[in-house]
Design a protein around this motif. Sequence first.
Motif, PDB file in Angstrom:
ATOM      1  N   MET A  73      10.899 -26.559 -11.926  1.00  0.00           N
ATOM      2  CA  MET A  73      11.443 -25.208 -12.017  1.00  0.00           C
ATOM      3  C   MET A  73      11.605 -24.623 -10.615  1.00  0.00           C
ATOM      4  O   MET A  73      10.711 -24.754  -9.775  1.00  0.00           O
ATOM      5  CB  MET A  73      10.508 -24.317 -12.836  1.00  0.00           C
ATOM      6  CG  MET A  73      10.261 -24.795 -14.254  1.00  0.00           C
ATOM      7  SD  MET A  73       9.178 -23.649 -15.174  1.00  0.00           S
ATOM      8  CE  MET A  73       7.706 -23.624 -14.132  1.00  0.00           C
ATOM      9  N   LEU A  74      12.735 -23.981 -10.387  1.00  0.00           N
ATOM     10  CA  LEU A  74      12.992 -23.274  -9.139  1.00  0.00           C
ATOM     11  C   LEU A  74      13.005 -21.788  -9.475  1.00  0.00           C
ATOM     12  O   LEU A  74      13.803 -21.351 -10.301  1.00  0.00           O
ATOM     13  CB  LEU A  74      14.338 -23.704  -8.550  1.00  0.00           C
ATOM     14  CG  LEU A  74      14.564 -25.209  -8.403  1.00  0.00           C
ATOM     15  CD1 LEU A  74      15.974 -25.478  -7.869  1.00  0.00           C
ATOM     16  CD2 LEU A  74      13.518 -25.835  -7.484  1.00  0.00           C
ATOM     17  N   THR A  75      12.122 -21.021  -8.869  1.00  0.00           N
ATOM     18  CA  THR A  75      11.992 -19.642  -9.316  1.00  0.00           C
ATOM     19  C   THR A  75      11.735 -18.666  -8.175  1.00  0.00           C
ATOM     20  O   THR A  75      11.014 -18.968  -7.232  1.00  0.00           O
ATOM     21  CB  THR A  75      10.852 -19.516 -10.350  1.00  0.00           C
ATOM     22  OG1 THR A  75      10.678 -18.148 -10.707  1.00  0.00           O
ATOM     23  CG2 THR A  75       9.537 -20.048  -9.795  1.00  0.00           C
ATOM     24  N   ALA A  76      12.369 -17.509  -8.301  1.00  0.00           N
ATOM     25  CA  ALA A  76      12.095 -16.404  -7.390  1.00  0.00           C
ATOM     26  C   ALA A  76      11.135 -15.416  -8.037  1.00  0.00           C
ATOM     27  O   ALA A  76      10.792 -14.399  -7.447  1.00  0.00           O
ATOM     28  CB  ALA A  76      13.396 -15.692  -7.020  1.00  0.00           C
ATOM     29  N   ARG A  77      10.729 -15.702  -9.269  1.00  0.00           N
ATOM     30  CA  ARG A  77       9.837 -14.802  -9.990  1.00  0.00           C
ATOM     31  C   ARG A  77       8.424 -14.886  -9.423  1.00  0.00           C
ATOM     32  O   ARG A  77       7.907 -15.970  -9.181  1.00  0.00           O
ATOM     33  CB  ARG A  77       9.818 -15.155 -11.474  1.00  0.00           C
ATOM     34  CG  ARG A  77      11.166 -15.016 -12.162  1.00  0.00           C
ATOM     35  CD  ARG A  77      11.091 -15.449 -13.617  1.00  0.00           C
ATOM     36  NE  ARG A  77      12.389 -15.398 -14.262  1.00  0.00           N
ATOM     37  CZ  ARG A  77      12.623 -15.793 -15.507  1.00  0.00           C
ATOM     38  NH1 ARG A  77      11.626 -16.253 -16.250  1.00  0.00           N
ATOM     39  NH2 ARG A  77      13.837 -15.729 -16.017  1.00  0.00           N
ATOM     40  N   GLY A  78       7.822 -13.731  -9.267  1.00  0.00           N
ATOM     41  CA  GLY A  78       6.472 -13.705  -8.725  1.00  0.00           C
ATOM     42  C   GLY A  78       5.398 -13.692  -9.792  1.00  0.00           C
ATOM     43  O   GLY A  78       4.211 -13.790  -9.477  1.00  0.00           O
ATOM     44  N   LYS A  97      11.073 -19.843  -4.597  1.00  0.00           N
ATOM     45  CA  LYS A  97      12.116 -19.610  -3.603  1.00  0.00           C
ATOM     46  C   LYS A  97      11.612 -18.607  -2.579  1.00  0.00           C
ATOM     47  O   LYS A  97      10.858 -17.695  -2.919  1.00  0.00           O
ATOM     48  CB  LYS A  97      13.377 -19.062  -4.273  1.00  0.00           C
ATOM     49  CG  LYS A  97      14.008 -20.011  -5.283  1.00  0.00           C
ATOM     50  CD  LYS A  97      15.201 -19.332  -5.945  1.00  0.00           C
ATOM     51  CE  LYS A  97      15.862 -20.230  -6.980  1.00  0.00           C
ATOM     52  NZ  LYS A  97      16.980 -19.566  -7.663  1.00  0.00           N
ATOM     53  N   PRO A  98      12.034 -18.733  -1.312  1.00  0.00           N
ATOM     54  CA  PRO A  98      12.866 -19.806  -0.744  1.00  0.00           C
ATOM     55  C   PRO A  98      12.030 -21.051  -0.461  1.00  0.00           C
ATOM     56  O   PRO A  98      10.817 -20.973  -0.309  1.00  0.00           O
ATOM     57  CB  PRO A  98      13.372 -19.178   0.557  1.00  0.00           C
ATOM     58  CG  PRO A  98      12.255 -18.252   0.967  1.00  0.00           C
ATOM     59  CD  PRO A  98      11.696 -17.705  -0.311  1.00  0.00           C
ATOM     60  N   PHE A  99      12.702 -22.195  -0.398  1.00  0.00           N
ATOM     61  CA  PHE A  99      12.016 -23.456  -0.134  1.00  0.00           C
ATOM     62  C   PHE A  99      12.921 -24.328   0.723  1.00  0.00           C
ATOM     63  O   PHE A  99      14.128 -24.106   0.809  1.00  0.00           O
ATOM     64  CB  PHE A  99      11.676 -24.180  -1.434  1.00  0.00           C
ATOM     65  CG  PHE A  99      12.866 -24.400  -2.335  1.00  0.00           C
ATOM     66  CD1 PHE A  99      13.706 -25.488  -2.154  1.00  0.00           C
ATOM     67  CD2 PHE A  99      13.143 -23.506  -3.355  1.00  0.00           C
ATOM     68  CE1 PHE A  99      14.805 -25.687  -2.971  1.00  0.00           C
ATOM     69  CE2 PHE A  99      14.247 -23.696  -4.183  1.00  0.00           C
ATOM     70  CZ  PHE A  99      15.076 -24.782  -3.992  1.00  0.00           C
TER      71      PHE A  99
END
Length: 225
Positions: A73-78, A97-99
């Motif tokens: 999973m790629l996520t910007a959710r905290g 994200k970012p990565f």
Amino acid sequence: MRVLLVEDDESIAEPLVDGLSRYGFTTVRVGTGAQALAAPLHDFVLLDLGLPDIDGIDVCRRLRQVSDVPIIMLTARGDESDRVLGLEIGADDYLPKPFSTRELVARMRAVGRRTRTVTAQVSAPANPLGPLTIDDRTRQASLSGVPLALTPKEYHLLALLAADPGAVVERRRILEQVWEPNFFGRGKTLDFHVATLRRKLGGPEWIENRRGIGFRLVVPGGGGS
């Protein structure tokens, strides 16, 4: 390796596709959950959670119903609950994200190693264990000839225990091989999957809990010690 990238943000997707190609990955990119679910099966899925049509958590759940393809999973959710839920319904790892492409590739390779390790636990194509049969070619387990409706995580857990029936497999080893190293999910995740697996096998006698240590597969009537 063929990778399906599910990402609607062009500013992230385009450089990521280019970066993965430099590491030898062939990447097909789609921008919606519907396109991801309709796409042919790939060797790996990189799944953004914030999709415009279907929540990435739901996409992950639906992919897991039909395939055990590795999913990151790629996520910007905290919110930790989103990450934990994603892992519990079948994602193999997550990356906030970012990565960097380098870190992503390292995680993909680590997930690939874990997947191969679990697969290798069953050495023969068909592994009879009394009335239980595990066919690693199809990732299908059957009891007295009747296929068991197992999720990918349940299958991996059963295959790991069945690799050495009667031997206790430590909880930490199970979490590291079936989930991920340094698994941070809810403490009862493994116990929940064991309980569900026992129910699908027809009774609790199949999987014995050694409190504080781990679990072992005991074939009923098989004389396991």
